[in-house]
Scaffold this active site. Structure first.
Site, PDB file in Angstrom:
ATOM      1  N   CYS A 192     -31.056 100.776  14.768  1.00 31.59           N
ATOM      2  CA  CYS A 192     -31.797  99.795  14.609  1.00 31.59           C
ATOM      3  C   CYS A 192     -32.084  99.324  13.365  1.00 31.59           C
ATOM      4  CB  CYS A 192     -33.167  99.755  15.623  1.00 31.59           C
ATOM      5  SG  CYS A 192     -34.395  98.338  15.402  1.00 31.59           S
ATOM      6  N   CYS A 238     -33.039  91.229  16.222  1.00 31.43           N
ATOM      7  CA  CYS A 238     -32.374  92.300  16.397  1.00 31.43           C
ATOM      8  C   CYS A 238     -31.461  92.564  14.931  1.00 31.43           C
ATOM      9  CB  CYS A 238     -31.675  92.222  17.535  1.00 31.43           C
ATOM     10  SG  CYS A 238     -30.473  93.829  17.639  1.00 31.43           S
TER      11      CYS A 238
END
Length: 317
Positions: free
Chosen positions: A76, A225
């Site tokens: 991430c 994201c």
């Protein structure tokens, strides 16, 4: 169990972040903790759970990340910036190699993208473009700006692994209903994508400017994201929309980052790592419940600096 955490965000992608270097939990407990802390209807909320974990001979520290459904992600990149900042703070360093679940990344402090906004640069890759690495079953060896047989959407996609799987398509204008429909289909673990995938619709708004909207695996439609922004930067270079080695500004609903795809398919992302507050909460793993959340330290100046940057972006949009 009393759990202290930092509520943080990278480009609006928000998380509780735990210094877990001395914390011992079972894998089911980590999954439960992620579901509790990242529950939008709960007292904390977030797009997932981040943990700063010990490193090894190569890595100064590591990062683990769980989605809000309790599944663990390979990486991430918005979360990586936040975790790297915490690692730098507790170790008194400014750069490090960071261990991820299945890969490694470089991270370093960088000059602020706006006044008062803590900024971290990450370099990840080389990233994969083989369909098998993206988790596509029965697809051609690579999918570069091409329709995917069996996908219930006729658009042309580029499939990349960052190392988490991404399907990226460039559109004239983002249709959120279409994006959610395709992302939801991927969430059902179809035979074509048994491990699911992140799906991004990308608008190219200028020679070196992208706007990215993502349906994130295990999360849903999200304002930001980081790995999707990196995948979009790489896809823009792979499809000839932006030359390799060219700095790109990447916008999303949560804010912006600076990106650049290298010729070797590594991707640089520079963006904020904002700490909003330090808090603590009692967790009862037996009942799967949280107690009241206590604020230990507010970081009002950091929140104000980020809000000022967003206001400036809106004025120039």
């Amino acid at each position: 169990m009393r759990i202290a955490f930092i509520k943080c965000h990278g480009s609006g992608n928000d998380f509780p972040l735990i210094d877990a270097r001395d914390l011992t939990l079972s894998e089911p407990q980590w999954a439960t903790l992620a579901r509790l802390l990242a529950d939008r209807a709960g007292p904390v909320g977030g797009d997932g759970l981040l943990a700063l974990v010990p490193g090894d001979d190569i890595h100064a520290f590591g990062m683990r990340m769980w989605n809000s459904d309790g599944s663990e992600a390979e990486t991430c990149l918005n979360g990586l910036r936040c975790t790297a900042r915490l690692g730098f703070d507790v170790l008194g360093i400014d750069a490090a190699q960071v261990k991820l679940k299945t890969s490694s990344a470089s991270a370093a402090r960088e000059s602020a993208i706006a006044p008062g906004v803590a900024t971290i640069r990450t370099l990840v890759g080389p990233n994969a473009t083989r369909a098998v690495d993206v988790g596509l079953v029965g697809a051609p060896e690579q999918v570069l700006d091409a329709a995917i047989e069996g996908l219930p959407n006729p658009r042309r996609f580029t499939a990349v692994a960052m190392p988490n799987p991404h399907l990226v398509t460039f559109v004239e204008a983002v249709d959120e209903a279409e994006l959610v429909a395709l992302g939801s289909w991927c969430e059902r673990r179809p035979a074509l994508l048994p491990a699911r995938a992140n799906v991004s619709f990308v608008e190219q708004r200028g020679p070196t400017s992208l706007f990215v909207r993502t349906f994130e695996r295990g999360v849903g439609l999200t304002d930001s994201c980081g790995s999707a922004m990196a995948a979009s930067v790489l896809s823009a270079a792979l499809t000839g929309r932006v030359p390799f080695g060219t700095p790109i500004t990447v916008f999303n609903r949560g804010g912006m980052v600076r990106g650049q795809a290298e010729q070797d398919r590594r991707v640089i992302l520079s963006g904020n790592a904002t700490f909003e507050a330090t808090r603590a909460v009692d967790v009862d793993f037996a009942t799967g419940t949280l107690g009241a959340v206590e604020t230990l330290q507010d970081r009002d100046a950091e929140r104000a600096a980020w809000d000022a940057m967003l206001a400036g972006l809106r004025e120039t949009a």
